[in-house]
Design an enzyme around this catalytic site. Structure first.
Site, PDB file in Angstrom:
ATOM      1  N   TYR A  59       0.844  -1.206   0.000  1.00 34.95           N
ATOM      2  CA  TYR A  59       0.000   0.000   0.000  1.00 34.95           C
ATOM      3  C   TYR A  59       0.867   1.240   0.000  1.00 34.95           C
ATOM      4  O   TYR A  59       1.820   1.322   0.765  1.00 34.95           O
ATOM      5  CB  TYR A  59      -0.920   0.018   1.238  1.00 34.95           C
ATOM      6  CG  TYR A  59      -2.354  -0.106   0.804  1.00 34.95           C
ATOM      7  CD1 TYR A  59      -2.960   0.934   0.092  1.00 34.95           C
ATOM      8  CD2 TYR A  59      -3.088  -1.255   1.038  1.00 34.95           C
ATOM      9  CE1 TYR A  59      -4.258   0.815  -0.358  1.00 34.95           C
ATOM     10  CE2 TYR A  59      -4.380  -1.382   0.597  1.00 34.95           C
ATOM     11  CZ  TYR A  59      -4.967  -0.340  -0.110  1.00 34.95           C
ATOM     12  OH  TYR A  59      -6.240  -0.464  -0.567  1.00 34.95           O
ATOM     13  N   GLU A  61      -0.579   4.816  -0.650  1.00 32.81           N
ATOM     14  CA  GLU A  61      -1.410   5.995  -0.951  1.00 32.81           C
ATOM     15  C   GLU A  61      -0.563   7.261  -0.848  1.00 32.81           C
ATOM     16  O   GLU A  61       0.217   7.422   0.078  1.00 32.81           O
ATOM     17  CB  GLU A  61      -2.588   6.072   0.027  1.00 32.81           C
ATOM     18  CG  GLU A  61      -3.687   5.085  -0.323  1.00 32.81           C
ATOM     19  CD  GLU A  61      -4.886   5.188   0.608  1.00 32.81           C
ATOM     20  OE1 GLU A  61      -4.812   5.905   1.622  1.00 32.81           O
ATOM     21  OE2 GLU A  61      -5.906   4.539   0.310  1.00 32.81           O
ATOM     22  N   ASP A 205      -6.687  12.347 -25.711  1.00 32.66           N
ATOM     23  CA  ASP A 205      -6.708  10.976 -25.184  1.00 32.66           C
ATOM     24  C   ASP A 205      -6.031  10.092 -26.232  1.00 32.66           C
ATOM     25  O   ASP A 205      -6.631   9.747 -27.246  1.00 32.66           O
ATOM     26  CB  ASP A 205      -8.158  10.554 -24.941  1.00 32.66           C
ATOM     27  CG  ASP A 205      -8.272   9.114 -24.434  1.00 32.66           C
ATOM     28  OD1 ASP A 205      -7.261   8.382 -24.471  1.00 32.66           O
ATOM     29  OD2 ASP A 205      -9.379   8.725 -24.006  1.00 32.66           O
ATOM     30  N   THR A 231      -3.877   5.038 -22.062  1.00 30.72           N
ATOM     31  CA  THR A 231      -3.677   3.733 -21.453  1.00 30.72           C
ATOM     32  C   THR A 231      -2.206   3.396 -21.658  1.00 30.72           C
ATOM     33  O   THR A 231      -1.502   4.057 -22.424  1.00 30.72           O
ATOM     34  CB  THR A 231      -4.515   2.636 -22.146  1.00 30.72           C
ATOM     35  OG1 THR A 231      -4.120   2.586 -23.521  1.00 30.72           O
ATOM     36  CG2 THR A 231      -6.000   2.916 -22.057  1.00 30.72           C
ATOM     37  N   LYS A 234      -1.893  -0.519 -24.868  1.00 34.81           N
ATOM     38  CA  LYS A 234      -2.279  -0.691 -26.271  1.00 34.81           C
ATOM     39  C   LYS A 234      -1.005  -0.609 -27.125  1.00 34.81           C
ATOM     40  O   LYS A 234      -0.128  -1.435 -26.937  1.00 34.81           O
ATOM     41  CB  LYS A 234      -3.379   0.303 -26.633  1.00 34.81           C
ATOM     42  CG  LYS A 234      -4.637   0.069 -25.767  1.00 34.81           C
ATOM     43  CD  LYS A 234      -5.805   0.987 -26.080  1.00 34.81           C
ATOM     44  CE  LYS A 234      -6.945   0.757 -25.093  1.00 34.81           C
ATOM     45  NZ  LYS A 234      -8.051   1.720 -25.292  1.00 34.81           N
ATOM     46  N   ARG A 240      -1.503  -3.369 -18.206  1.00 35.33           N
ATOM     47  CA  ARG A 240      -2.824  -2.736 -18.222  1.00 35.33           C
ATOM     48  C   ARG A 240      -2.848  -1.599 -17.198  1.00 35.33           C
ATOM     49  O   ARG A 240      -2.830  -1.825 -16.006  1.00 35.33           O
ATOM     50  CB  ARG A 240      -3.851  -3.811 -17.854  1.00 35.33           C
ATOM     51  CG  ARG A 240      -5.277  -3.523 -18.198  1.00 35.33           C
ATOM     52  CD  ARG A 240      -6.043  -4.824 -18.357  1.00 35.33           C
ATOM     53  NE  ARG A 240      -5.702  -5.397 -19.649  1.00 35.33           N
ATOM     54  CZ  ARG A 240      -6.296  -5.051 -20.796  1.00 35.33           C
ATOM     55  NH1 ARG A 240      -7.287  -4.189 -20.813  1.00 35.33           N
ATOM     56  NH2 ARG A 240      -5.900  -5.585 -21.935  1.00 35.33           N
TER      57      ARG A 240
END
Ligand SMILES: *Cc1c(COP(=O)(O)O)cnc(C)c1O
Length: 422
Positions: A59, A61, A205, A231, A234, A240
């Site tokens: 974790y 954050e 985008d 992303t 691709k 991903r």
């Protein structure tokens, strides 16, 4: 040097043979078929290793050196490396590498620059836009006042006159310039002019084309768009994930929107995979890869056109080809399913002004990023066009489909896919 450590537990194949077998099946499927979905690719073994690592356990954050949990000695270094490499790759002031995927990256932009019900503009889904650019079923169409623009009926290119007229009328907070099924170069400079005139934030985008931009074969929106989302999985060929890039003065707004605005802890295993993919994309071979993706798409497009296929916009400038199958008298879905049985995996897709329904449209969308990652070139594209022609001419001829699936498999054996054991 750290000494090599040995596992003290049994492997997946022993603890969960069902899932292990399914993963092995997917390896075979991905290895033995021609992957033509333009948003898909094969990541390298190195990217797979990084994204399957113990970093998934942590974790963290917050951002490097400003976290809410202890034990960040390693994770901070991973995220800083990813950021430095991506900044170098795209030539941007700032990047946030934490968005879980492309859609959350886009949501962060809304959160940073819009209030609920503000007007926003994006390319309509039927014209090749993305759900998150204001489509009605998406949260972005429900929480904001979406004003979609389209493509011209005459040539299916983005209708900049319409974009300008709608922008003047509706004064959108955000204008999106980005696509999922558009085979042509995006006119970032023209969008910049319109956004400046109406005081909108211009967001490029580049989810589909990030690898082409990084490889120098599609114009970059850097210096034109205020914000760039993408992303990472691709054409960029990473794990991903998603990213938001921007000029220095917008960095705080973007970072606050991603965390704590939208997300909790970042996916550190993905961040490591992004760092590895960015290093690969900075190597000279990646430029050759990006060039070959576009060259292959052009060869495939021309070969299909010469076999009587109708191409939306008449061809391609990028990695994808959108086919209108109307002249072949085969619906997109029938063609996509028959091609899949023949080992040629694309997707049915709406075409601009499609007379058919979105779940049963006229088009087929194919692209060359993944087959190019396997090292395929002109000869293979010509073979592919011939197979596609045969399948579309007889989508119910199961013997033909099975024969082609065998030939496809044979071809695939000569072009091992990255990340997949042979
Ligand atoms: C793929 C895509 C997205 C969404 O990415 P996900 O990772 O599927 O959430 C957003 N915008 C565009 C233009 C895309 O092509």
């Amino acid at each position: 040097m750290t000494a090599a450590r040995a596992h003290h537990e049994p492997p997946l194949s022993q603890t969960d043979p069902e899932i292990a077998r399914l993963i092995a099946e997917e390896e075979i499927r991905e290895g033995d078929t021609l992957r033509l979905i333009p948003s898909e690719n094969y990541v390298s073994r190195a990217v797979l290793e990084a994204s399957g690592s113990v970093l998934t356990n942590k974790y963290s954050e917050g951002y490097a050196r400003k976290r809410y949990y202890e034990g960040q000695q390693v994770v901070d270094a991973v995220e800083e490396l990813a950021i430095a490499r991506v900044k170098q790759l795209f030539g941007v002031d700032h990047v946030n590498v934490q968005p879980y995927s492309g859609s959350p990256a886009n949501l962060a932009v809304y959160l940073a620059f819009c209030q609920p019900h503000d007007p926003i503009m994006g390319l309509g889904l039927p014209a090749g836009g993305h759900l998150t650019h204001g489509h009605g079923v998406s949260i972005t169409g429900k929480y904001f006042k979406s004003v979609p623009y389209g493509v011209r009926e005459s040539d299916h290119r983005i209708d900049l006159d319409q974009v300008r007229a709608l922008a003047r009328e509706h004064k959108p907070k955000i204008i999106w310039c980005g696509t999922t099924a558009y085979p042509r170069t995006l006119p970032f400079a023209e969008f910049r002019e319109i956004a400046t005139e109406v005081g909108a934030t211009l967001c490029a985008d580049i989810a589909h084309i990030a690898g082409l931009v990084a490889g120098g074969v599609h114009p970059s929106p850097v210096g034109l768009a205020d914000v760039i989302t993408t992303t990472t999985h691709k054409t960029l060929r990473g794990p991903r994930g998603g990213m938001v890039m921007c000029r220095a003065e917008l960095a705080k707004d973007i970072d606050r929107a991603v965390f704590p605005g939208l997300q909790g802890g970042p996916h550190n295993h993905t961040t490591a995979g992004i760092a590895v993919a960015a290093k690969e994309a900075l190597a000279p071979e990646f430029k050759a890869y990006a060039r070959a993706v576009v060259d292959n798409a052009k060869v495939l497009a021309e070969a299909l056109a010469s076999r009587g296929f109708r191409l939306i916009t008449g061809g391609t400038d990028n990695h994808l080809v959108l086919l209108d199958l109307t002249p072949k008298n085969v619906p997109g879905k029938v063609a996509a399913k028959a091609l899949d049985r023949a080992g040629i995996v694309g997707n049915y897709n709406s075409i601009p002004f499609d007379p058919r329904k979105p779940f049963d449209p006229s088009g087929l969308r194919i692209g060359t990023p993944a087959v190019t990652s396997r090292g395929m070139g002109k000869d293979e594209m010509l073979k592919l066009a011939a197979w596609m022609d045969q399948v579309v001419a007889a989508p119910e001829d199961e013997a033909l489909l099975a024969r082609i699936a065998g030939e496809v498999k044979e071809l695939c054996r000569s072009f091992p896919a990255p990340g997949i054991p042979v």
